[in-house]
Design a protein around this motif. Sequence first.
Motif, PDB file in Angstrom:
ATOM      1  N   UNK A  77       0.833  -1.196   0.000  1.00 48.34           N
ATOM      2  CA  UNK A  77       0.000   0.000   0.000  1.00 48.34           C
ATOM      3  C   UNK A  77       0.872   1.252   0.000  1.00 48.34           C
ATOM      4  N   UNK A  78       0.220   2.396  -0.209  1.00 48.72           N
ATOM      5  CA  UNK A  78       0.856   3.706  -0.087  1.00 48.72           C
ATOM      6  C   UNK A  78      -0.016   4.586   0.797  1.00 48.72           C
ATOM      7  N   UNK A  79       0.646   5.468   1.553  1.00 45.96           N
ATOM      8  CA  UNK A  79      -0.068   6.449   2.373  1.00 45.96           C
ATOM      9  C   UNK A  79       0.531   7.819   2.108  1.00 45.96           C
ATOM     10  N   UNK A  80      -0.327   8.794   1.801  1.00 48.45           N
ATOM     11  CA  UNK A  80       0.130  10.172   1.590  1.00 48.45           C
ATOM     12  C   UNK A  80      -0.085  10.954   2.878  1.00 48.45           C
ATOM     13  N   UNK A  81       1.002  11.476   3.448  1.00 52.03           N
ATOM     14  CA  UNK A  81       0.918  12.157   4.745  1.00 52.03           C
ATOM     15  C   UNK A  81       0.782  13.667   4.610  1.00 52.03           C
ATOM     16  N   UNK A  82       0.505  14.151   3.403  1.00 46.62           N
ATOM     17  CA  UNK A  82       0.370  15.585   3.157  1.00 46.62           C
ATOM     18  C   UNK A  82       1.551  16.181   2.442  1.00 46.62           C
ATOM     19  N   UNK A  83       2.700  15.509   2.528  1.00 49.82           N
ATOM     20  CA  UNK A  83       3.898  15.997   1.853  1.00 49.82           C
ATOM     21  C   UNK A  83       4.557  14.936   0.982  1.00 49.82           C
ATOM     22  N   UNK A  84       4.391  13.658   1.325  1.00 48.43           N
ATOM     23  CA  UNK A  84       5.047  12.604   0.559  1.00 48.43           C
ATOM     24  C   UNK A  84       4.251  11.308   0.647  1.00 48.43           C
ATOM     25  N   UNK A  85       4.494  10.424  -0.332  1.00 48.55           N
ATOM     26  CA  UNK A  85       3.920   9.082  -0.305  1.00 48.55           C
ATOM     27  C   UNK A  85       4.868   8.156   0.445  1.00 48.55           C
ATOM     28  N   UNK A  86       4.324   7.412   1.390  1.00 46.71           N
ATOM     29  CA  UNK A  86       5.076   6.393   2.110  1.00 46.71           C
ATOM     30  C   UNK A  86       4.621   5.028   1.604  1.00 46.71           C
ATOM     31  N   UNK A  87       5.583   4.190   1.223  1.00 54.14           N
ATOM     32  CA  UNK A  87       5.271   2.865   0.702  1.00 54.14           C
ATOM     33  C   UNK A  87       5.391   1.846   1.833  1.00 54.14           C
ATOM     34  N   UNK A  88       4.349   1.025   1.992  1.00 55.25           N
ATOM     35  CA  UNK A  88       4.349   0.100   3.114  1.00 55.25           C
ATOM     36  C   UNK A  88       3.711  -1.232   2.783  1.00 55.25           C
ATOM     37  N   UNK A  89       3.699  -2.101   3.781  1.00 51.73           N
ATOM     38  CA  UNK A  89       3.118  -3.435   3.656  1.00 51.73           C
ATOM     39  C   UNK A  89       2.019  -3.609   4.699  1.00 51.73           C
ATOM     40  N   UNK A  90       1.026  -4.417   4.345  1.00 55.06           N
ATOM     41  CA  UNK A  90      -0.064  -4.791   5.247  1.00 55.06           C
ATOM     42  C   UNK A  90      -0.054  -6.312   5.351  1.00 55.06           C
ATOM     43  N   UNK A  91      -0.181  -6.823   6.566  1.00 56.43           N
ATOM     44  CA  UNK A  91      -0.090  -8.259   6.787  1.00 56.43           C
ATOM     45  C   UNK A  91      -1.478  -8.862   6.973  1.00 56.43           C
ATOM     46  N   UNK A  92      -1.791  -9.839   6.132  1.00 57.68           N
ATOM     47  CA  UNK A  92      -3.036 -10.585   6.255  1.00 57.68           C
ATOM     48  C   UNK A  92      -2.906 -11.638   7.347  1.00 57.68           C
ATOM     49  N   UNK A  93      -1.731 -12.263   7.414  1.00 58.69           N
ATOM     50  CA  UNK A  93      -1.481 -13.333   8.386  1.00 58.69           C
ATOM     51  C   UNK A  93       0.008 -13.420   8.655  1.00 58.69           C
TER      52      UNK A  93
END
Length: 241
Positions: A77-93
């Motif tokens: 996933x990506x999250x925009x914090x207002x100044x930049x996109x942060x690239x991350x992971x989400x764990x299903x299990x």
Amino acid sequence: MAKRQFLQAQWKNLVMLNYEVDPQILDPYLPPGTVLDLWQGKVLVSMVGFVFADTSVLGIKWPWHVNFEEVNLRFYVKHFNGTEWKRGAVFVSEIVPKSMIALIANNLYKEHYQAMPMRSSVTLTQDSHTQFLYEWKFKGKWNKLGATASNQLQDINPGSAEEFIFEHYWGYNKLSDTVTMEYQVEHISWQTGLVKDHVFEADVAGLYGEAFEPYLRKEPVSVFFAAGSDIKVRMGDKIVV
């Protein structure tokens, strides 16, 4: 300012099988304030096996909880914090062999850990390759995830598929329909070894749900191996949408 360090360890011998999925099956897990991070228009999930080594939590090495395996299913996933996109992971299990690890991670980060019997092996072959195998026991049967990778390691090329899979330095987890947990993961860029074969045999429906079965039963779109490195995980923070 960086958050307080929660965990320090080594992540070693990472095997990652990557599958294309329908984005709709990830809707229940998508944290508020994030969007799916696509690779060449594809939504990918990864089956990951690796070893935690020399692990300390809040500066303490807890007896019998220093070296252990983990197998997880994650997406990007990506999250925009207002100044930049942060690239991350989400764990299903996330599967580990120690119930205390699952208890701590689930309580502090609201992750999806389960404790199961686990084992792993590293086998040198005669052709300058090494076989890495991770196994976990579910409903009385051993499941397995593994790959055979070249001993000749190389740096990750910018813009490559390996960079997309490995270079995620944030973790995200859905706490509610309006609140997300965010935490930072720190490590150097890893070196990789070319994978020549792989194995994945698991009760997909029982472990991850029937929605994942049609996709994880297919051949992966890619399989990667990374040697790993020292890592640090910072204390989490909440994002309210």
